[in-house]
Every structure is written in structure tokens, then in C-alpha cells.
Design a protein around this motif. Sequence first.
Motif, PDB file in Angstrom:
ATOM      1  N   ALA A 125       0.837  -1.274   0.071  1.00  0.00           N
ATOM      2  CA  ALA A 125      -0.075   0.113   0.038  1.00  0.00           C
ATOM      3  C   ALA A 125       0.829   1.336  -0.027  1.00  0.00           C
ATOM      4  CB  ALA A 125      -1.215   0.081   1.211  1.00  0.00           C
ATOM      5  N   TYR A 126       0.519   2.296  -0.564  1.00  0.00           N
ATOM      6  CA  TYR A 126       1.258   3.397  -0.780  1.00  0.00           C
ATOM      7  C   TYR A 126       0.065   4.797  -0.350  1.00  0.00           C
ATOM      8  CZ  TYR A 126       4.451   0.522  -3.328  1.00  0.00           C
ATOM      9  OH  TYR A 126       5.299  -0.435  -3.478  1.00  0.00           O
ATOM     10  N   THR A 127      -0.671   4.427  -0.448  1.00  0.00           N
ATOM     11  CA  THR A 127      -1.821   5.710   0.117  1.00  0.00           C
ATOM     12  C   THR A 127      -2.390   5.322   1.454  1.00  0.00           C
ATOM     13  OG1 THR A 127      -3.465   5.078  -1.518  1.00  0.00           O
ATOM     14  CG2 THR A 127      -1.833   6.434  -2.317  1.00  0.00           C
ATOM     15  N   PRO A 128      -3.154   6.386   2.085  1.00  0.00           N
ATOM     16  CA  PRO A 128      -4.104   5.704   3.046  1.00  0.00           C
ATOM     17  C   PRO A 128      -5.331   5.053   2.549  1.00  0.00           C
ATOM     18  CG  PRO A 128      -3.575   8.183   3.384  1.00  0.00           C
ATOM     19  CD  PRO A 128      -2.751   7.733   2.239  1.00  0.00           C
ATOM     20  N   GLU A 129      -5.794   5.303   1.166  1.00  0.00           N
ATOM     21  CA  GLU A 129      -7.026   4.648   0.959  1.00  0.00           C
ATOM     22  C   GLU A 129      -6.574   3.267   0.353  1.00  0.00           C
ATOM     23  OE1 GLU A 129      -7.273   8.732   0.122  1.00  0.00           O
ATOM     24  OE2 GLU A 129      -5.631   7.461  -0.489  1.00  0.00           O
ATOM     25  N   GLU A 130      -5.315   2.916   0.267  1.00  0.00           N
ATOM     26  CA  GLU A 130      -4.941   1.474  -0.166  1.00  0.00           C
ATOM     27  C   GLU A 130      -4.884   0.526   0.998  1.00  0.00           C
ATOM     28  OE1 GLU A 130      -2.302   1.814  -4.278  1.00  0.00           O
ATOM     29  OE2 GLU A 130      -1.430   2.230  -2.404  1.00  0.00           O
TER      30      GLU A 130
END
Length: 188
Positions: free
Chosen positions: A120-125
Motif C-alpha cells: 500500500a502506498y496511500t491511506p486509501e490503499e
Amino acid sequence: YSGKDESFANQIKQCIREDVDVIILPEYAGTALRFISEARRLGYRGAFAGCDAYDNKVLTESGENLGICFFSTPYYSANKSEANIKFQSLMKKYHKRSGNFAEAMGYDSMFMLIKALKGAYTPEEIAMNLKNMRSFNSVCGMLSYHERRKVLLHPVYIFGFSGSKKSIQLLHTVDAERLKNYRNREKK
């Protein structure tokens, strides 16, 4: 009552007058010990039911005869799962003692977060990875999400003890599969 009260005599005497079999006392260990000790001195003979904090040594090694006390928790330190054995060995290596309920839950939480962070690279991921997580073998046992309500299911252990007279004993276990079956019956 308030945990800050110096005496719980009014509530205890009312329970004795009404012949209460079990007092549910979801309190921190120190307050629970004061309440239970006072109740025993006043002649209350029934049982106490409490929360996961009742595995605290303040209660279990108080040296007092607390009578019958029960509590439930999602963690059992003698569970033979691979994850718990690893957790307990790390606790002994770094802290020179066994881990307890709160530490086990914290360890499992970090495990879930690490699992969610992978790839994961983003808070959404990260949120999506958490949402897609269905089960994992944790320190507390096999944890799984209920399909309909997205509630995390885990084993529930019910223990009993009576102060210095008897050490904590595992009385009953309800595993995640049985909880899932119960929830399935609820849907009908």
C-alpha cells in the motif's frame, strides 16, 4: 457507585438483601479488588463476573479469598498456537515475563497494520487492505470477519478464580467458528 468511593457498602448490602447470585462488576482490577474484598467482609457469598482486566495480578495474586470470580477475554496465554508461542517467547526474551491480554491485543493490532501496509502506498490503499482482510492466525487465535456485519470474530475464553485459594482456571472456550454459526442463526 463510583470507583473513587471509599466504601461500596450501600450497594453491597442491597445485593445481600435482594439475595443476588452474581454481581457483574466491569471494573479495573484495583477497584474490583476493593469492591470484592468489602463484599466478602460484609457477608456477600455470591459470585462476581468481570472483564478482561480481571487477569491482572492485583486480583489473581491478592492473597485474599475473593470467592468465586469469572471473567471473559479474547486471550488465553497458554493457547498453543504458533503465533502465541512466538509472542510469548518474544515477551520473555525482551521483558523477562509472559505477555498479558492488553499486550496480546496490541501485538495483534500491529500485525494487522503491518499486513495492511504491505503493497500500500496511500491511506486509501491501507484502508482497502484492511477492508479486504478476512482472517488471520493471531496471538489470540484465529480471527475472522463476519461477512454480513464485518465484525471481527475471535475466540472467547471464560476463566474462574478465587484469589489465593485457587489459581485462574480456563472454564470454557467459544471459538470463532461457533460465533459465526451463532450469527448465521441470527440472520434467519
